[in-house]
Design a protein around this motif. Structure first.
Motif, PDB file in Angstrom:
ATOM      1  N   GLN A 124       0.461   5.902  13.519  1.00 30.41           N
ATOM      2  CA  GLN A 124      -0.774   6.536  13.367  1.00 30.41           C
ATOM      3  C   GLN A 124      -0.977   6.000  11.787  1.00 30.41           C
ATOM      4  O   GLN A 124      -2.368   6.324  11.400  1.00 30.41           O
ATOM      5  CB  GLN A 124      -0.927   8.027  13.673  1.00 30.41           C
ATOM      6  N   ARG A 125      -0.295   5.696  11.241  1.00 30.18           N
ATOM      7  CA  ARG A 125      -0.457   5.172   9.623  1.00 30.18           C
ATOM      8  C   ARG A 125      -1.573   3.916   9.546  1.00 30.18           C
ATOM      9  O   ARG A 125      -1.368   3.149  10.160  1.00 30.18           O
ATOM     10  CB  ARG A 125       0.695   5.000   8.985  1.00 30.18           C
ATOM     11  N   LYS A 126      -2.638   4.186   8.780  1.00 29.93           N
ATOM     12  CA  LYS A 126      -3.671   3.082   8.752  1.00 29.93           C
ATOM     13  C   LYS A 126      -3.458   2.322   7.407  1.00 29.93           C
ATOM     14  O   LYS A 126      -4.066   1.123   7.387  1.00 29.93           O
ATOM     15  CB  LYS A 126      -4.969   3.775   8.541  1.00 29.93           C
ATOM     16  N   SER A 127      -2.596   2.926   6.454  1.00 26.67           N
ATOM     17  CA  SER A 127      -2.631   2.227   5.372  1.00 26.67           C
ATOM     18  C   SER A 127      -1.052   2.316   4.704  1.00 26.67           C
ATOM     19  O   SER A 127      -0.786   3.403   4.795  1.00 26.67           O
ATOM     20  CB  SER A 127      -3.594   2.171   4.134  1.00 26.67           C
ATOM     21  N   ASP A 128      -0.352   1.097   4.251  1.00 30.19           N
ATOM     22  CA  ASP A 128       1.056   1.338   3.661  1.00 30.19           C
ATOM     23  C   ASP A 128       0.970   1.225   2.283  1.00 30.19           C
ATOM     24  O   ASP A 128       2.122   0.963   1.757  1.00 30.19           O
ATOM     25  CB  ASP A 128       1.978   0.394   4.541  1.00 30.19           C
ATOM     26  N   ASP A 129      -0.186   1.323   1.553  1.00 32.10           N
ATOM     27  CA  ASP A 129      -0.352   0.937   0.108  1.00 32.10           C
ATOM     28  C   ASP A 129       0.446   2.192  -0.506  1.00 32.10           C
ATOM     29  O   ASP A 129       1.236   1.761  -1.552  1.00 32.10           O
ATOM     30  CB  ASP A 129      -1.808   1.003  -0.371  1.00 32.10           C
ATOM     31  N   PHE A 130       0.141   3.393  -0.162  1.00 38.03           N
ATOM     32  CA  PHE A 130       1.099   4.486  -0.830  1.00 38.03           C
ATOM     33  C   PHE A 130       2.539   4.353  -1.036  1.00 38.03           C
ATOM     34  O   PHE A 130       3.099   5.084  -1.687  1.00 38.03           O
ATOM     35  CB  PHE A 130       0.412   5.737  -0.351  1.00 38.03           C
ATOM     36  N   THR A 131       3.147   3.633  -0.039  1.00 32.59           N
ATOM     37  CA  THR A 131       4.732   3.571   0.118  1.00 32.59           C
ATOM     38  C   THR A 131       5.168   2.463  -1.221  1.00 32.59           C
ATOM     39  O   THR A 131       6.375   2.407  -1.276  1.00 32.59           O
ATOM     40  CB  THR A 131       4.827   2.999   1.338  1.00 32.59           C
ATOM     41  N   GLU A 132       4.397   1.877  -1.758  1.00 38.11           N
ATOM     42  CA  GLU A 132       4.636   0.666  -2.474  1.00 38.11           C
ATOM     43  C   GLU A 132       4.072   0.915  -4.179  1.00 38.11           C
ATOM     44  O   GLU A 132       2.657   1.000  -4.075  1.00 38.11           O
ATOM     45  CB  GLU A 132       4.448  -0.635  -2.028  1.00 38.11           C
ATOM     46  N   GLY A 133       4.679   1.134  -5.014  1.00 40.76           N
ATOM     47  CA  GLY A 133       4.220   1.507  -6.332  1.00 40.76           C
ATOM     48  C   GLY A 133       3.515   0.227  -6.963  1.00 40.76           C
ATOM     49  O   GLY A 133       2.587   0.380  -7.879  1.00 40.76           O
TER      50      GLY A 133
END
Length: 449
Positions: free
Chosen positions: A310-319
């Motif tokens: 269901q995840r739409k973006s993985d940006d928050f997982t990488e600093g």
């Protein structure tokens, strides 16, 4: 036959009897006096009827150094006192300067105008016969300093003093105007040269500014492209990692279902449950080995898989993505470019123009009072002469008397010689006639028996 005739002795032509000559002249003293008086009278008539000629002179010497200091300290026009004297002398000798003075002061030259002559022809006669420029002889070292002497001879009725002094002032003023014109041209040319340097510096600044802005924009574009590529690669990497994680979870869920693991468990707990069937004892297991993913149990694994799918973006997982977003935000506007474009007085930022601006300001504020510039020193002004230089009446009369005396004496001698030559043949004839009876008588006596 014999003769007693004797010819008179002929005096030698090489010998002159001064006493006899004086006696000859004295005997004709009336003639000599008449000739002397006539010549003296003619000389006196010439001396008194000849129009008198007067002469005036003016002497110019180099000016003092302080008189030309303002001009020489300008550093754009150097004029030593000696050169200034030479320039004034050249102006005094110039035909154009003399003609200009002649045209400007025609009232002073009325005596030189004659009917049927043009103004230039009258000036030519005046220029040829009246004014003479005298320079010191370079072979003689008698003069302690350089000088220029101007002499003028003129007839009675002409204001020679006003003409000569006016001409000297006119020549100095003309040369002063020429120097002022030269100085003005030099200053304008120098200002144009400085303006050209400033324009060149301004053009160089514009080129450097445009090049700097272009360089900054190019650097920003390159950095922006690099960050966007990195962001795209990171997102692709995170998406691939998420897909791989879902695949791992699917495998782990299948294994956990086959093992009947619904809740999180451990290998030891799984073995005890098979032996005892059921147990209410809680155990804690510590080991340094990684527990396989399916021990998380079907419920935990399915929950994680559901979230990942269901995840739409993985940006928050990488600093790093947040850091890239920050840098991209900063690259949206380049403050250095904005400052360069907002400059109002860009001349303040021109490099190497401070000395040029200082020189330009100095030249624009240069103020030299040319009317007070003293090019030469008038050592002697023309003064009204006390007496004419021509004709010298006493000398002319004296020379006339002397010449008349010589002419009278010469005429007296010539008359005496003419009379002497005319009387010599007669004297010889009379002598021969007086001696002829004696000669006859003697012949008769000789012929007697």
């Amino acid at each position: 036959m014999s003769s007693s005739f004797r010819a008179p002795p002929i005096p030698s032509s090489d010998e002159i009897d001064l006493v006899a000559l004086f006696q000859v002249i004295w005997k004709q003293k009336k003639l000599v006096l008449a000739a002397t008086a006539s010549a003296g009278l003619i000389a006196a008539i010439y001396a008194f009827l000849t129009p008198p000629q007067y002469e005036v002179s003016s002497v110019l010497r180099p000016a003092a150094i302080n008189e030309l200091d303002a001009l020489n300290r300008s550093e754009i026009y150097t004029l030593p006192p000696g050169d200034a004297l030479v320039r004034v002398g050249a102006s005094l000798e110039s035909y154009d300067t003399r003609l200009g003075f002649f045209r400007s002061n025609q009232k002073l030259f009325k005596a030189f105008e004659q009917p049927g002559r043009t103004l230039e022809q009258s000036f030519e006669e005046f220029n040829r016969n009246s004014i003479e420029l005298i320079l010191p002889d370079p072979k003689k070292a008698n003069s302690l300093s350089a000088y220029i002497k101007l002499e003028m001879s003129y007839p009675k009725g002409v204001d020679g003093v006003a003409i000569l002094n006016g001409f000297v002032d006119y020549a100095i003023a003309t040369e002063r105007e020429q120097i002022a014109a030269d100085l003005d041209v030099i200053v304008k040319n120098r200002l144009n040269e400085l303006k050209g340097k400033i324009d060149a510096a301004r053009s160089n600044y514009e080129v450097d500014k445009e090049a700097r802005i272009a360089s900054l924009r190019e650097t920003d574009s390159l950095r922006r492209a690099q960050l966007q590529d990195e962001l795209k690669a990171l997102r692709a990497q995170l998406k691939t990692g998420r897909i791989d994680r879902v695949a791992q979870l699917n495998e782990a869920i299948g294994i956990a279902k086959s093992l009947g693991i619904r809740k999180p468990s451990t290998p030891s707990a799984l073995g005890e449950s098979e032996r005892n069937g059921s147990s209410s004892v809680m155990r804690t297991e510590i080991n340094n080995q990684q527990i396989p993913l399916y021990f998380m149990g079907v419920e935990a694994l399915e929950a994680e898989r559901t979230v990942l799918m269901q995840r739409k973006s993985d940006d928050f997982t990488e600093g790093r993505i947040a850091q890239i977003a920050k840098e991209l935000q900063l690259l949206q506007s380049n403050r250095e470019i904005e400052v360069l474009n907002r400059r109002e007085n860009e001349d303040l930022f021109l490099a190497g123009v401070q000395p040029v601006r200082a020189e330009e300001a100095r030249l624009r504020n240069l103020s030299i009072d040319m009317s007070r510039l003293k090019l030469v020193t008038i050592d002697k002004q023309a003064l009204e002469p006390l007496r004419p230089v021509k004709p010298q009446k006493a000398l002319i009369i004296l020379l006339g008397l002397i010449l008349g005396g010589f002419v009278g004496a010469f005429i007296a001698v010539i008359r005496h010689l003419v009379k002497t030559r005319q009387s010599q043949p007669q004297s010889a004839a009379l002598s021969m006639l007086s001696n002829s009876p004696t000669m006859v008588g003697s012949d008769t006596g000789l012929n007697k028996p």
